[in-house]
Design a protein around this motif. Structure first.
Motif, short mmCIF file in Angstrom:
data_model
loop_
_atom_site.label_atom_id
_atom_site.label_comp_id
_atom_site.label_asym_id
_atom_site.label_seq_id
_atom_site.Cartn_x
_atom_site.Cartn_y
_atom_site.Cartn_z
N ARG A 266 0.73 -1.15 -0.09
CA ARG A 266 0.05 0.02 -0.05
C ARG A 266 0.86 1.02 0.05
O ARG A 266 1.97 1.00 0.21
CB ARG A 266 -1.02 0.15 1.22
N ASN A 267 0.31 2.22 -0.46
CA ASN A 267 1.01 3.57 -0.29
C ASN A 267 1.36 3.97 1.19
O ASN A 267 0.55 3.99 2.16
CB ASN A 267 0.12 4.63 -0.89
N ARG A 268 2.83 4.09 1.20
CA ARG A 268 3.32 4.52 2.80
C ARG A 268 3.89 5.74 2.66
O ARG A 268 4.04 6.56 3.76
CB ARG A 268 4.31 3.53 3.13
N GLY A 269 4.16 6.52 1.37
CA GLY A 269 5.15 7.73 1.62
C GLY A 269 6.53 7.49 0.98
O GLY A 269 7.09 6.38 1.16
N LYS A 270 6.79 8.66 0.39
CA LYS A 270 8.36 8.50 -0.12
C LYS A 270 9.33 8.18 0.87
O LYS A 270 10.36 7.42 0.37
CB LYS A 270 8.66 9.80 -1.00
N ARG A 271 9.29 8.74 2.06
CA ARG A 271 10.42 8.35 2.78
C ARG A 271 10.54 7.03 3.34
O ARG A 271 11.63 6.23 3.44
CB ARG A 271 10.01 9.17 4.29
N ALA A 272 9.29 6.34 3.41
CA ALA A 272 9.33 4.84 3.87
C ALA A 272 10.07 4.19 2.53
O ALA A 272 10.64 3.21 2.70
CB ALA A 272 8.09 4.36 3.86
N ALA A 273 9.64 4.59 1.09
CA ALA A 273 10.55 3.93 0.08
C ALA A 273 11.94 4.00 0.23
O ALA A 273 12.56 2.97 -0.07
CB ALA A 273 9.68 4.59 -1.24
N MET A 274 12.32 5.32 0.29
CA MET A 274 13.83 5.62 0.46
C MET A 274 14.28 4.68 1.51
O MET A 274 15.59 3.97 1.47
CB MET A 274 13.95 7.13 0.82
N ALA A 275 13.71 4.51 2.69
CA ALA A 275 14.20 3.91 3.94
C ALA A 275 14.31 2.43 3.46
O ALA A 275 15.27 1.59 3.79
CB ALA A 275 13.32 3.99 5.14
N ALA A 276 13.43 1.77 2.61
CA ALA A 276 13.50 0.27 2.13
C ALA A 276 14.84 0.06 1.50
O ALA A 276 15.18 -0.72 1.41
CB ALA A 276 11.93 -0.06 1.59
N ALA A 277 14.90 0.98 0.51
CA ALA A 277 15.88 1.03 -0.36
C ALA A 277 17.32 0.99 0.28
O ALA A 277 18.27 0.22 -0.14
CB ALA A 277 15.82 2.04 -1.50
N ILE A 278 17.45 1.85 1.25
CA ILE A 278 18.57 1.94 2.09
C ILE A 278 18.77 0.65 2.57
O ILE A 278 20.12 0.18 2.56
CB ILE A 278 18.41 2.87 3.07
#
Length: 534
Positions: free
Chosen positions: A169-181
């Motif tokens: 689900r949509n969580r926000g750009k910051r969560a997406a960045m953290a997952a990539a890190i």
């Protein structure tokens, strides 16, 4: 005059893309060097004449008796002068390094409802000139409601080395960045690129140079230069083109002299992964006024590193281009969001910026004054003082015109571009409308919606998980609701050799040059009017 100073984010070296790219016929370019020299000397001469005029205004006499305005004017003059001088002294890092010694990279691309642009971004990332065995790309689909994930899967067929994660689900750009890190295990650096940005072929090699040249390991982040990818769409994109240039080549270049760039642009920036892991939890779960921080990710992450004594630098030779809003409605919403993040992060920044060198900390505290008081100074100078006192509004307007033209001429001289007049229009638009958003940002600070993107409404109460995977991105720190990915056996790096030329998105036609040349005498009309009337 005061309102043109703004918190420039996110948004070139002395030799710009325009100098390197092959220009179409009809453009004043390499095949006519005498025209370039004539243009450069015309710009320099005109700028010198305007500076002489600004001195002759004797603003101190005009504002005599008003100590506040005199102090404000002196502060503004000191700020502008120090920014220009420091930017003039800036030089990009020129460290040379063999391919075998280049750091390993993971390029992280957060995407939400970016079906229109995400494939172009992915294709552009795999056209960069960087050793394939040291480069990975992770695209995180933040629960998009359009065809973004399908476009990512399609791209994986062309680029077997692409990794992808899809949120449930949509969580926000910051969560997406953290997952990539977290999924970038083993990488020396994590590079963030917006899904609507593209890179020049040498951009990554240039971006890593400040890290390589940093023997003490103090550099935590490096931001590249961002140009506007769609400047020719309409007037609004032309205005933003000059603004982005000033934001990076003047403001960030000056800040970089002290390793104190206060916002590593989300368009294109690199971070030491070890430094990111030190601040990741606090940054990912940041809250302000009881609300989750959902925007300003780049500025907040930069703040977290600076507060720990890390340096953040700007590398003008690492060039990207980003799509900017081409409609005023979307543009103003974007600006409001940026001002909200500026307000939030400035409250944190002012608590430790005093520890920096004097000129670096001076710029931080002076910009706070300009942002908060600039619109009120304009109101006083243009309305209250003329109506209720004996002052004239023309001094302010002519001063604003001079500053705006100088901004444009700086762009014209460095970039050798006829589109310099966009800086004049932007300065007046900022003074009249955009600068006033700072007060609305204060009043609506608790509203954390993005405004320029529609969040997915369904499933907001569901636990966040990884719903689908492309390739082998690694552990993102979230539950996996799908089979683990598996990379195909196709040879890595084959597509890196198929590099079409980078499009020249700032090419100028004969008509553009005619307009640019005509704008020179037209822009001098207010100054001539003032001189003849006084």
């Amino acid at each position: 005059m005061t309102a043109v100073i703004e918190p420039l984010h996110d948004l070139t070296g002395s030799r710009s893309r325009a100098d390197r790219a092959v220009r179409p016929s009809g453009v004043v370019g390499h095949h006519r060097p005498w025209r370039q020299r004539l243009w450069r000397w015309s710009v320099v001469g005109y700028a010198g004449a305007l500076l002489a005029f600004a001195v002759s205004l004797k603003a101190g006499d005009a504002l005599a008796g008003n100590a506040v305005l005199m102090a404000y004017g002196a502060l503004l003059a000191a700020y502008v002068l120090t920014r220009i001088v420091l930017a003039g002294l800036y030089r990009p890092d020129r460290t040379l390094v063999a391919d075998a010694d280049l750091p390993s990279l993971v390029i992280a691309v957060p995407a939400f409802n970016e079906a229109e642009h995400v494939e172009d971004t992915i294709d552009a990332l795999f056209r960069v000139d960087y050793p394939a065995d040291r480069l990975r790309v992770i695209v995180v689909d933040d629960g998009s409601s359009d065809d973004t994930w399908e476009r990512i899967r399609t791209s994986s067929a062309r680029h077997p080395q692409l990794d992808g994660l899809r949120f449930s689900r949509n969580r926000g750009k910051r969560a997406a960045m953290a997952a990539a890190i977290r999924a970038a295990a083993g990488a020396d650096l994590v590079v963030f690129v917006d899904s609507d940005s593209v890179l020049e072929p040498q951009a990554l090699r240039e971006l890593v140079k400040p890290f390589i040249g940093d023997a003490e390991g103090r550099v935590g982040a490096v931001t590249g230069h961002a140009d506007v990818q769609n400047p020719g769409t309409n007037l609004l994109t032309r205005l933003q083109q000059v603004r982005y240039f000033a934001a990076f080549r003047v403001i960030k270049a000056a800040e970089s002299r002290f390793g104190a760039v206060i916002c590593a642009s989300g368009c294109f920036s690199a971070y030491r992964r070890t430094a990111l892991l030190e601040v990741l939890d606090g940054w990912e779960n940041q809250r302000f006024l009881g609300q989750e921080a959902t925007f300003g990710d780049d500025r907040a992450l930069t703040n977290a590193l600076l507060s720990r004594g890390r340096e953040v630098r700007y590398q003008s030779t690492a060039i990207s281009a980003t799509l900017v809003p081409d409609q005023w409605h979307g543009f103003l919403r974007q600006q409001l969001r940026w001002k909200k993040s500026w307000l939030r992060e400035t409250l944190h920044l002012v608590r430790f910026a005093w520890r920096w060198p004097v000129l670096a900390s001076f710029a931080v505290y002076a910009s706070v004054v300009f942002q908060l008081a600039g619109p009120l100074v304009a109101l006083y100078s243009l309305v209250l003082r003329p109506v209720f006192g004996d002052g004239s509004p023309w001094l302010y307007l002519v001063g604003l015109q001079v500053v705006a033209v100088l901004y444009g001429l700086l762009y014209a001289g460095v970039r050798r571009s006829p589109h310099w007049w966009g800086g004049i229009a932007y300065a007046f638009a900022y003074s009249a409308v955009i600068s006033w958003q700072i007060y609305w940002a204060m009043l609506t600070q608790r509203n954390t919606s993005w405004g320029t993107r529609a969040a997915a409404a369904q499933g907001q109460d569901e636990p966040l998980a990884i719903a689908d995977v492309v390739g082998e991105p690694g552990d993102a720190g979230l539950p996996l609701r799908c089979a683990p990915g598996r990379r195909t056996s196709a040879a890595v790096g084959v597509l890196l050799d198929e590099r079409p030329p980078v499009p020249d998105w700032d090419a100028a036609s004969r008509r553009d040059w005619a307009i640019g040349l005509l704008a020179l005498p037209v822009s001098a009309v207010p100054v001539m009017w003032w001189l003849l009337g006084h």
